[in-house]
Design a protein around this motif. Structure first.
Motif, PDB file in Angstrom:
ATOM      1  N   THR A   1       0.834  -1.205   0.000  1.00 33.84           N
ATOM      2  CA  THR A   1       0.000   0.000   0.000  1.00 33.84           C
ATOM      3  C   THR A   1       0.866   1.251   0.000  1.00 33.84           C
ATOM      4  O   THR A   1       0.614   2.191  -0.772  1.00 33.84           O
ATOM      5  CB  THR A   1      -0.941  -0.003   1.225  1.00 33.84           C
ATOM      6  N   GLU A   2       1.912   1.244   0.828  1.00 35.26           N
ATOM      7  CA  GLU A   2       2.807   2.410   0.880  1.00 35.26           C
ATOM      8  C   GLU A   2       3.584   2.572  -0.424  1.00 35.26           C
ATOM      9  O   GLU A   2       3.747   3.681  -0.927  1.00 35.26           O
ATOM     10  CB  GLU A   2       3.787   2.257   2.048  1.00 35.26           C
ATOM     11  N   ARG A   3       4.034   1.482  -0.963  1.00 40.18           N
ATOM     12  CA  ARG A   3       4.886   1.535  -2.153  1.00 40.18           C
ATOM     13  C   ARG A   3       4.103   1.801  -3.439  1.00 40.18           C
ATOM     14  O   ARG A   3       4.557   2.548  -4.298  1.00 40.18           O
ATOM     15  CB  ARG A   3       5.650   0.237  -2.284  1.00 40.18           C
ATOM     16  N   HIS A   4       2.964   1.135  -3.595  1.00 42.42           N
ATOM     17  CA  HIS A   4       2.239   1.187  -4.867  1.00 42.42           C
ATOM     18  C   HIS A   4       0.903   1.918  -4.802  1.00 42.42           C
ATOM     19  O   HIS A   4       0.352   2.265  -5.843  1.00 42.42           O
ATOM     20  CB  HIS A   4       1.969  -0.236  -5.378  1.00 42.42           C
ATOM     21  N   GLY A   5       0.357   2.071  -3.598  1.00 41.83           N
ATOM     22  CA  GLY A   5      -0.961   2.671  -3.460  1.00 41.83           C
ATOM     23  C   GLY A   5      -2.013   1.615  -3.180  1.00 41.83           C
ATOM     24  O   GLY A   5      -1.806   0.428  -3.435  1.00 41.83           O
ATOM     25  N   ALA A   6      -3.141   2.066  -2.675  1.00 40.00           N
ATOM     26  CA  ALA A   6      -4.196   1.161  -2.212  1.00 40.00           C
ATOM     27  C   ALA A   6      -4.875   0.399  -3.340  1.00 40.00           C
ATOM     28  O   ALA A   6      -5.427  -0.671  -3.105  1.00 40.00           O
ATOM     29  CB  ALA A   6      -5.237   1.941  -1.416  1.00 40.00           C
ATOM     30  N   GLU A   7      -4.829   0.908  -4.567  1.00 37.73           N
ATOM     31  CA  GLU A   7      -5.568   0.257  -5.645  1.00 37.73           C
ATOM     32  C   GLU A   7      -4.659  -0.354  -6.712  1.00 37.73           C
ATOM     33  O   GLU A   7      -5.120  -0.699  -7.796  1.00 37.73           O
ATOM     34  CB  GLU A   7      -6.589   1.220  -6.244  1.00 37.73           C
ATOM     35  N   HIS A   8      -3.395  -0.526  -6.400  1.00 40.28           N
ATOM     36  CA  HIS A   8      -2.478  -1.200  -7.319  1.00 40.28           C
ATOM     37  C   HIS A   8      -2.790  -2.693  -7.330  1.00 40.28           C
ATOM     38  O   HIS A   8      -3.211  -3.265  -6.328  1.00 40.28           O
ATOM     39  CB  HIS A   8      -1.032  -0.955  -6.878  1.00 40.28           C
ATOM     40  N   GLU A   9      -2.571  -3.331  -8.470  1.00 39.24           N
ATOM     41  CA  GLU A   9      -2.909  -4.752  -8.599  1.00 39.24           C
ATOM     42  C   GLU A   9      -2.191  -5.616  -7.557  1.00 39.24           C
ATOM     43  O   GLU A   9      -2.792  -6.531  -6.989  1.00 39.24           O
ATOM     44  CB  GLU A   9      -2.596  -5.249 -10.010  1.00 39.24           C
TER      45      GLU A   9
END
Length: 181
Positions: free
Chosen positions: A86-94
């Motif tokens: 979540t921190e690295r890619h965001g909450a909606e990244h695959e």
């Protein structure tokens, strides 16, 4: 024996090798040795400063633990990987959504059916938004949620969702594809 030889080499390259060998061992039914290698791979990646691959090894470790029904050990690993993703890619990244889906499966198997269903509904909504309604990951998520509906006794809703998944697979992959048969 192979796992012990790989562990002796050290470094990031060895961590990659350990992760690969662990995958092979798990596929051969050598789950305990696979778990040891996943743990060593995660530690090796961490020592090399490679947080992304350490998270991937921890995710693989959690999947192997769940295969052995060791859900209480798997859940904190999945939660840690989810925080990283979540921190690295965001909450909606695959990748983040796939980790959430794994966590929901773990929660369901630990007896938290209601929490798992809420997580599955949120994951499905996010996957539909970001990947589209016919993306394979979205369809897997939708099928998992349909199974949860059935487990909760909502058979009509489960049947509708599963039928929609079959129809989507048929439309995107064709009627003779393995997923639609």
């Amino acid at each position: 024996a192979l796992g012990r030889r790989v562990r002796q080499t050290g470094g990031a390259e060895a961590a990659h090798a350990m992760n690969s060998v662990a995958n092979a061992l798990q596929n051969m039914g050598e789950d305990e040795e696979a778990i040891e290698l996943y743990e060593a791979a995660a530690a090796g990646f961490e020592a090399a400063g490679d947080e992304a691959n350490a998270a991937n090894a921890r995710f693989n470790l959690a999947v192997s633990l769940m295969a052995l029904t060791r859900y209480a050990e798997a859940r904190p690993l999945l939660e840690a990987v989810l925080a990283f993703e979540t921190e690295r890619h965001g909450a909606e990244h695959e990748r983040t959504l796939s980790t959430r889906m794994g966590l929901a499966v773990c929660m369901k198997n630990m007896g938290d059916a209601e929490g798992a269903m809420r997580e599955e509904e949120a994951v499905l909504a996010a996957m539909t938004r970001t990947l589209g309604p016919t993306h394979e990951s979205t369809l897997v998520s939708r099928f998992n949620l349909a199974t949860s509906y059935a487990n909760a006794g909502d058979y009509d809703r489960a049947a509708r969702e599963k039928q929609a998944v079959v129809e989507a697979y048929t439309a995107t992959l064709g009627p003779r594809h393995a997923e639609t048969l």
